[in-house]
Design a protein around this motif. Structure first.
Motif, PDB file in Angstrom:
ATOM      1  N   PRO A 163       7.776  27.023   1.893  1.00 48.64           N
ATOM      2  CA  PRO A 163       8.636  26.340   0.920  1.00 48.64           C
ATOM      3  C   PRO A 163       9.098  24.957   1.430  1.00 48.64           C
ATOM      4  O   PRO A 163       9.375  24.771   2.618  1.00 48.64           O
ATOM      5  N   ILE A 164       9.174  24.016   0.494  1.00 48.77           N
ATOM      6  CA  ILE A 164       9.517  22.629   0.803  1.00 48.77           C
ATOM      7  C   ILE A 164      10.876  22.528   1.507  1.00 48.77           C
ATOM      8  O   ILE A 164      11.029  21.760   2.458  1.00 48.77           O
ATOM      9  N   ASP A 165      11.862  23.297   1.049  1.00 46.07           N
ATOM     10  CA  ASP A 165      13.185  23.200   1.662  1.00 46.07           C
ATOM     11  C   ASP A 165      13.173  23.674   3.116  1.00 46.07           C
ATOM     12  O   ASP A 165      13.875  23.122   3.967  1.00 46.07           O
TER      13      ASP A 165
ATOM     14  N   PHE B 151       2.379  22.518   7.050  1.00 45.15           N
ATOM     15  CA  PHE B 151       3.247  23.575   6.523  1.00 45.15           C
ATOM     16  C   PHE B 151       3.098  23.684   5.011  1.00 45.15           C
ATOM     17  O   PHE B 151       3.024  24.785   4.450  1.00 45.15           O
ATOM     18  N   LYS B 152       3.043  22.537   4.351  1.00 42.43           N
ATOM     19  CA  LYS B 152       2.930  22.499   2.897  1.00 42.43           C
ATOM     20  C   LYS B 152       1.622  23.148   2.448  1.00 42.43           C
ATOM     21  O   LYS B 152       1.593  23.930   1.498  1.00 42.43           O
ATOM     22  N   GLN B 153       0.525  22.836   3.170  1.00 44.57           N
ATOM     23  CA  GLN B 153      -0.779  23.424   2.844  1.00 44.57           C
ATOM     24  C   GLN B 153      -0.792  24.931   3.118  1.00 44.57           C
ATOM     25  O   GLN B 153      -1.536  25.677   2.491  1.00 44.57           O
TER      26      GLN B 153
ATOM     27  N   GLU C  16       9.996  12.910   0.653  1.00 41.70           N
ATOM     28  CA  GLU C  16       8.937  12.542   1.586  1.00 41.70           C
ATOM     29  C   GLU C  16       7.882  13.644   1.656  1.00 41.70           C
ATOM     30  O   GLU C  16       6.667  13.370   1.682  1.00 41.70           O
ATOM     31  N   ILE C  17       8.319  14.881   1.692  1.00 43.86           N
ATOM     32  CA  ILE C  17       7.382  15.995   1.787  1.00 43.86           C
ATOM     33  C   ILE C  17       6.565  16.127   0.512  1.00 43.86           C
ATOM     34  O   ILE C  17       5.351  16.364   0.556  1.00 43.86           O
ATOM     35  N   ASN C  18       7.195  15.930  -0.624  1.00 44.49           N
ATOM     36  CA  ASN C  18       6.461  15.992  -1.906  1.00 44.49           C
ATOM     37  C   ASN C  18       5.408  14.896  -2.004  1.00 44.49           C
ATOM     38  O   ASN C  18       4.377  15.088  -2.656  1.00 44.49           O
TER      39      ASN C  18
ATOM     40  N   ASN D 257      13.169  21.933   8.887  1.00 42.32           N
ATOM     41  CA  ASN D 257      12.572  22.018  10.221  1.00 42.32           C
ATOM     42  C   ASN D 257      11.923  20.720  10.711  1.00 42.32           C
ATOM     43  O   ASN D 257      11.713  20.567  11.905  1.00 42.32           O
ATOM     44  N   THR D 258      11.605  19.813   9.802  1.00 38.66           N
ATOM     45  CA  THR D 258      10.961  18.564  10.234  1.00 38.66           C
ATOM     46  C   THR D 258      11.900  17.367  10.214  1.00 38.66           C
ATOM     47  O   THR D 258      11.611  16.354  10.838  1.00 38.66           O
TER      48      THR D 258
END
Length: 109
Positions: free
Chosen positions: A91-93, A85-87, A105-107, A98-99
């Motif tokens: 958006p991170i939020d 999703f990030k790639q 953690e996502i950053n 959703n995860t």
């Protein structure tokens, strides 16, 4: 007896000790034999209970290991999805929502 001559001394000694014990038990009175049999039964029951506890503990440990493995697999899947999703530019939020992963953690992915 010929076979016994081929055994090492230590084994012969054990064989003779067992033979003496067996003969000894055979010469006991009825009351002595009953006491012996009861004591032997208690001993064997104790061993059986201990073995059962070991097996139960192994089963519990195995179940816990499977649970931990599933949790780890789930976490890795969440991270893979978040990475994708990030790639993709989401958006991170939205990814966090959703995860179930934190923004930190996502950053770090």
């Amino acid at each position: 007896m010929e076979k016994l001559n081929r055994y090492p001394f230590e084994i012969k000694d054990k064989v003779f000790k067992k033979l003496i014990e067996t003969c000894d038990v055979a010469s006991w009175t009825r009351e002595e034999r009953i006491k012996y049999d009861r004591a032997l039964k208690r001993y064997r029951d104790t061993i059986a209970v201990m073995e059962g506890q070991k097996m139960e503990g192994r089963a519990e440990g195995r179940a816990e290991g499977i649970k931990e493995g599933k949790e780890q697999g789930r976490k890795e899947a969440q991270q893979d999805i978040a990475r994708n999703f990030k790639q993709s530019g989401i958006p991170i939020d939205v990814i966090a929502q959703n995860t179930g992963l934190s923004i930190d953690e996502i950053n770090s992915l």
